[in-house]
Design an enzyme around this catalytic site. Structure first.
Site, PDB file in Angstrom:
ATOM      1  N   LYS A 256       0.824  -1.209   0.000  1.00 33.53           N
ATOM      2  CA  LYS A 256       0.000   0.000   0.000  1.00 33.53           C
ATOM      3  C   LYS A 256       0.855   1.254   0.000  1.00 33.53           C
ATOM      4  CE  LYS A 256      -4.438  -1.551   1.747  1.00 33.53           C
ATOM      5  NZ  LYS A 256      -5.504  -1.358   2.731  1.00 33.53           N
TER       6      LYS A 256
ATOM      7  N   LYS B 209      -4.086 -12.456  -7.578  1.00 40.32           N
ATOM      8  CA  LYS B 209      -5.372 -12.577  -6.909  1.00 40.32           C
ATOM      9  C   LYS B 209      -6.354 -11.497  -7.398  1.00 40.32           C
ATOM     10  CE  LYS B 209      -7.393 -12.857  -2.431  1.00 40.32           C
ATOM     11  NZ  LYS B 209      -7.369 -12.441  -1.052  1.00 40.32           N
TER      12      LYS B 209
ATOM     13  N   LYS C 216     -10.348  -6.074  -5.361  1.00 38.47           N
ATOM     14  CA  LYS C 216     -11.439  -5.129  -5.606  1.00 38.47           C
ATOM     15  C   LYS C 216     -10.912  -3.776  -6.054  1.00 38.47           C
ATOM     16  CE  LYS C 216     -11.966  -3.893  -0.752  1.00 38.47           C
ATOM     17  NZ  LYS C 216     -12.515  -4.263   0.495  1.00 38.47           N
TER      18      LYS C 216
END
Ligand code: TRP
Length: 336
Positions: free
Chosen positions: A115, A198, A201
């Site tokens: 992040k 993966k 979202k």
């Protein structure tokens, strides 16, 4: 009476629209715990603000995430569904646990590293201490079991270490939680565009993800575009990551095994298969989408659920909070 029940806790961030990966890997399985366990399912808005949010959008997504919990089968009568920032114990215990969490431990968290690479202009302290707040969420309710996706395993390991460290210093205070990670192929749904990655979202490529609330035609279109290899046989062979991913998704929505799927599509080709996956997915999600829409039009009901959840979670959090305050040496809170 719930006091004899073991506790399950999990949280979902109200950021981004949830995907079929979140659905199959986590939320769909949450409902099955509620007979045996006291279950808390939390919309973690405090975690969400570790990256910059648009306030109106965050508010809307908080309602949406709660409605989606219910639409995915979580009965508010059988589960405590609530919003993190409504229970002050999360932030309070989060601060306390910050002081029992090491800089080095937080520096090793891969989610923080990822992040902070993505948000170079906003690597704030909250993003760094995020896992200590997550530990607080879990430990506040004396949680035994935490159903999460495999990407949260490292955070859970840290929560266990924090609990053990605190217990080591002050004596038994927290239950040390166990992760519950669904190991079936459907638990790890991959991106439709890059099937070795993966499904996320927050992926910028809309064709990579299928959202729980996507309309049927959108779902069919996305599966049609799903990346596969240049072959044509629907078989779970090494290196056929795209096909294996589609087989996992199809299997998860229809209950069919890989062998059954291989037999069903023998000699039929990828195009045919992709259409069937799209239809199975869209049909399975249709009732969820309908229920979600109905709930979003019934704000009064959602507000009731939110108020009841906040009250129950708050009441249940007080015991751990007062125990922790006493152990660390805070004087008793005045009553007023
Ligand atoms: N970190 C989790 C995620 O991004 C969300 C979360 C916050 C959570 N607190 C939690 C999950 C407590 C389980 C338990 O998915």
């Amino acid at each position: 009476m719930y006091k004899d029940k073991k506790v399950v806790f999990s949280g979902v961030q109200p950021s981004g629209q949830l995907t079929i990966g979140n659905y199959l890997g986590a939320i769909k399985n949450f409902a099955e715990f509620s007979d045996e366990y006291r279950c808390y399912y939390c919309v973690v808005d405090e975690h969400a603000i570790t990256v910059r949010q648009n306030p109106a959008e965050l508010r809307r997504r908080t309602y949406e995430t709660l409605a989606l919990y219910i639409a995915c089968g979580l009965d508010p009568e059988k589960n405590v569904l609530f919003v993190q920032s409504h229970v002050s114990g999360h932030a309070e215990l989060g601060w306390i646990l910050d002081c029992y969490t090491m800089f080095g431990e937080l520096s090793r968290m891969t989610q923080f590293k990822d992040k902070s690479k993505k948000n170079t202009d906003n690597i704030n302290a909250g993003l760094f201490t995020y896992p200590a707040l997550m530990a607080a969420d879990i430990l506040l309710y004396q949680t035994e079991m935490v159903p999460v996706g495999s990407d949260q395993k490292q955070h859970l390991e840290l929560a266990r270490n924090i609990a053990e460290r605190f217990n080591g210093i002050y004596g038994e205070t927290f239950v040390v939680p166990e992760p519950f990670i669904n190991k079936t192929p459907s638990a790890r749904i991959m991106s439709l565009a890059e099937p070795t990655k993966k499904m996320s979202k927050s992926d910028e490529n809309e064709n990579a993800t299928v959202r729980i609330l996507d309309e049927k035609d959108v779902i069919i279109k996305k599966f049609k575009r799903a990346v596969t290899d240049s072959g044509s046989e629907v078989r779970a062979l090494d290196g056929k990551d795209g096909i294996i991913n589609l087989m996992s998704i199809y299997g998860a929505f229809t209950g069919k095994s890989f062998e059954e799927i291989e037999r069903e599509f023998e000699g039929r080709g990828y195009g045919d298969f992709k259409l069937c996956v799209g239809e199975a997915c869209a049909d399975a999600l249709a009732p969820v989408r309908e229920e979600f829409k109905r709930l979003m039009n019934d704000k009064a009901y959602l507000e009731d659920v939110i108020a009841k959840g906040a009250m129950e979670a708050y009441r249940d959090s007080l015991k751990t909070m007062s125990k922790v305050r006493r152990k660390v040496g805070f004087i008793e809170k005045p009553r007023f």
